[in-house]
Write a protein that holds these residues in place. Structure first.
Motif, mmCIF file in Angstrom:
data_model
loop_
_atom_site.group_PDB
_atom_site.id
_atom_site.type_symbol
_atom_site.label_atom_id
_atom_site.label_comp_id
_atom_site.label_asym_id
_atom_site.label_seq_id
_atom_site.Cartn_x
_atom_site.Cartn_y
_atom_site.Cartn_z
ATOM 1 N N GLU A 182 0.804 -1.225 0.000
ATOM 2 C CA GLU A 182 0.000 0.000 0.000
ATOM 3 C C GLU A 182 0.838 1.276 0.000
ATOM 4 O O GLU A 182 0.291 2.375 -0.096
ATOM 5 N N SER A 183 2.164 1.139 0.094
ATOM 6 C CA SER A 183 3.023 2.316 -0.029
ATOM 7 C C SER A 183 3.310 2.655 -1.490
ATOM 8 O O SER A 183 3.933 3.683 -1.773
ATOM 9 N N ASN A 184 2.860 1.817 -2.418
ATOM 10 C CA ASN A 184 3.063 2.076 -3.840
ATOM 11 C C ASN A 184 2.426 3.406 -4.224
ATOM 12 O O ASN A 184 1.326 3.749 -3.779
ATOM 13 N N TYR A 185 3.113 4.160 -5.097
ATOM 14 C CA TYR A 185 2.657 5.510 -5.451
ATOM 15 C C TYR A 185 1.272 5.495 -6.092
ATOM 16 O O TYR A 185 0.443 6.369 -5.822
ATOM 17 N N VAL A 186 1.001 4.495 -6.932
ATOM 18 C CA VAL A 186 -0.317 4.422 -7.576
ATOM 19 C C VAL A 186 -1.399 4.174 -6.531
ATOM 20 O O VAL A 186 -2.465 4.806 -6.567
ATOM 21 N N TYR A 187 -1.138 3.276 -5.597
ATOM 22 C CA TYR A 187 -2.150 3.012 -4.565
ATOM 23 C C TYR A 187 -2.345 4.236 -3.673
ATOM 24 O O TYR A 187 -3.477 4.563 -3.296
ATOM 25 N N ARG A 188 -1.262 4.921 -3.345
ATOM 26 C CA ARG A 188 -1.410 6.146 -2.540
ATOM 27 C C ARG A 188 -2.217 7.199 -3.298
ATOM 28 O O ARG A 188 -2.955 7.967 -2.693
ATOM 29 N N ALA A 189 -2.087 7.217 -4.622
ATOM 30 C CA ALA A 189 -2.903 8.124 -5.430
ATOM 31 C C ALA A 189 -4.381 7.734 -5.356
ATOM 32 O O ALA A 189 -5.258 8.605 -5.317
ATOM 33 N N MET A 190 -4.652 6.439 -5.344
ATOM 34 C CA MET A 190 -6.042 5.991 -5.174
ATOM 35 C C MET A 190 -6.607 6.484 -3.842
ATOM 36 O O MET A 190 -7.775 6.904 -3.757
ATOM 37 N N LEU A 191 -5.775 6.452 -2.810
ATOM 38 C CA LEU A 191 -6.217 6.939 -1.499
ATOM 39 C C LEU A 191 -6.498 8.441 -1.507
ATOM 40 O O LEU A 191 -7.360 8.924 -0.755
ATOM 41 N N LEU A 192 -5.784 9.198 -2.360
ATOM 42 C CA LEU A 192 -6.061 10.632 -2.465
ATOM 43 C C LEU A 192 -7.476 10.883 -2.972
ATOM 44 O O LEU A 192 -8.152 11.820 -2.522
ATOM 45 N N ALA A 193 -7.927 10.067 -3.914
ATOM 46 C CA ALA A 193 -9.300 10.203 -4.403
ATOM 47 C C ALA A 193 -10.295 9.917 -3.279
ATOM 48 O O ALA A 193 -11.301 10.625 -3.122
ATOM 49 N N ALA A 194 -10.014 8.872 -2.509
ATOM 50 C CA ALA A 194 -10.908 8.535 -1.397
ATOM 51 C C ALA A 194 -10.938 9.642 -0.346
ATOM 52 O O ALA A 194 -12.004 9.986 0.186
ATOM 53 N N LYS A 195 -9.771 10.239 -0.087
ATOM 54 C CA LYS A 195 -9.719 11.333 0.889
ATOM 55 C C LYS A 195 -10.530 12.522 0.418
ATOM 56 O O LYS A 195 -11.303 13.110 1.191
ATOM 57 N N ARG A 196 -10.393 12.909 -0.877
ATOM 58 C CA ARG A 196 -11.170 14.044 -1.389
ATOM 59 C C ARG A 196 -12.664 13.735 -1.348
ATOM 60 O O ARG A 196 -13.475 14.612 -1.063
ATOM 61 N N ALA A 197 -13.025 12.486 -1.611
ATOM 62 C CA ALA A 197 -14.438 12.096 -1.590
ATOM 63 C C ALA A 197 -14.970 11.901 -0.179
ATOM 64 O O ALA A 197 -16.193 11.829 0.020
ATOM 65 N N GLY A 198 -14.066 11.792 0.795
ATOM 66 C CA GLY A 198 -14.502 11.588 2.181
ATOM 67 C C GLY A 198 -15.057 10.208 2.442
ATOM 68 O O GLY A 198 -15.942 10.032 3.290
ATOM 69 N N ARG A 199 -14.507 9.215 1.727
ATOM 70 C CA ARG A 199 -15.007 7.853 1.859
ATOM 71 C C ARG A 199 -13.846 6.878 1.909
ATOM 72 O O ARG A 199 -12.782 7.148 1.356
ATOM 73 N N PRO A 200 -14.010 5.730 2.574
ATOM 74 C CA PRO A 200 -12.937 4.728 2.591
ATOM 75 C C PRO A 200 -12.811 4.049 1.235
ATOM 76 O O PRO A 200 -13.797 3.873 0.512
ATOM 77 N N LEU A 201 -11.590 3.653 0.892
ATOM 78 C CA LEU A 201 -11.350 2.984 -0.370
ATOM 79 C C LEU A 201 -11.625 1.491 -0.204
ATOM 80 O O LEU A 201 -11.029 0.848 0.656
#
Length: 301
Positions: free
Chosen positions: A55-74
């Motif tokens: 989960e430290s992979n840059y692509v996965y961390r980018a996926m988490l950025l979308a979840a953070k902006r949406a305010g929802r868990p991935l």
């Protein structure tokens, strides 16, 4: 549910459009996502050897950025990653990974973010929109980032405009390329940058290919980065004599971009660019590429 996100490489700055102007080219980072009960991150291919498979992979961390902006868990998923974009070469490899990840995360969540929100997330993470905007929207993009948001205009590529890239076989980190830039610029250099960036955007918008060589002049970053890229100064000065419409350092380098007229043969330009590499003891590839018009594409299985 399985889907695939494909984000293109990009070339930023195009000379004077520092941190604000870029275009996309058809070399892709691909992320394949399958929803499942646990999270797996799977980098594929030799290009991604050594990148994190967690989960430290840059692509996965980018996926988490979308979840953070949406305010929802991935939701948990298997995430497979491949890339054709050469790393640390000035072709937006990090931007392609970032955009692909944010779009993939947004898709996994059911698309709570629109395109403008995705761009804003990517631009704020990257620190500037010049690579992420064309990677997301395709074509040629002029974009700004400020405290009010990320704003952009996408241009369809002019007819007959093609790209030739010289991709040397050495890496140059963006941080090293930024470290050589001065902290302050003269008023004359600022005016030069503003006027040439404006002329370049206008020339691209109306298809004035004859103006590109003049509009792509730059004193903001290329003259300072030239010592890091052997042969760059020669190409910027002379490529137009060998069939280029204009030349620029691609992003932070070391790739060099030349525009060409697709109605003309590029053999003479290729010979010149290979000669520059040989004289400077370098090896690398010279590729003719169209400008990618589609940007990031999502396909469901």
């Amino acid at each position: 549910m399985t889907f695939t996100v494909r984000a293109p490489a990009s070339s930023a700055n195009l000379g004077p459009g520092f941190d604000s102007l870029g275009l996309s080219v058809p070399l892709y980072t691909t992320v394949r996502v399958t929803r499942q009960d646990s999270t797996e991150v799977v980098p594929l291919g030799e290009a991604l050897d050594g990148t994190p498979a967690d989960e430290s992979n840059y692509v996965y961390r980018a996926m988490l950025l979308a979840a953070k902006r949406a305010g929802r868990p991935l939701p948990p998923a298997r995430v497979e990653i491949e890339t054709e974009v050469p790393l640390a070469r000035g072709l937006g490899s990090s931007a392609a990974a970032l955009v692909a990840g944010i779009v993939a995360g947004n898709e996994l969540l059911g698309r709570p973010l629109d395109g403008e929100a995705v761009l804003d997330v990517a631009a704020r993470e990257e620190g500037h929109p010049d690579n992420v905007a064309p990677a997301l929207f395709g074509g040629i993009v002029v974009a700004t980032l400020d405290k009010l948001g990320t704003h952009y205009i996408r241009l369809d590529p002019p007819a007959h405009l093609g790209v030739t890239v010289l991709v040397p076989d050495f890496e140059l980190s963006t941080s090293k390329a930024r470290a050589v830039l001065p902290r302050e610029y003269s008023r004359a250099d600022a005016v030069h940058a503003l006027s040439h960036a404006a002329l370049l955007a206008a020339a691209l918008s109306v298809g004035r290919l004859d103006l590109l060589r003049h509009a792509m002049q730059d004193y903001i970053h290329q003259v300072w980065r030239a010592p890091l890229v052997p042969g760059l100064s020669d190409i910027l000065d002379d490529a137009h004599r060998h069939g280029a419409l204009g030349a620029a350092l691609s992003g932070a380098g070391p790739t060099v971009l030349c525009f060409h007229d697709t109605r003309e043969d590029t053999g003479r330009l290729h010979t010149y660019l290979h000669g520059v590499m040989t004289r400077n003891g370098l090896t690398g590839r010279v590729l003719d590429l169209p400008i990618d018009a589609a940007g990031t594409v999502t396909e469901h299985a």
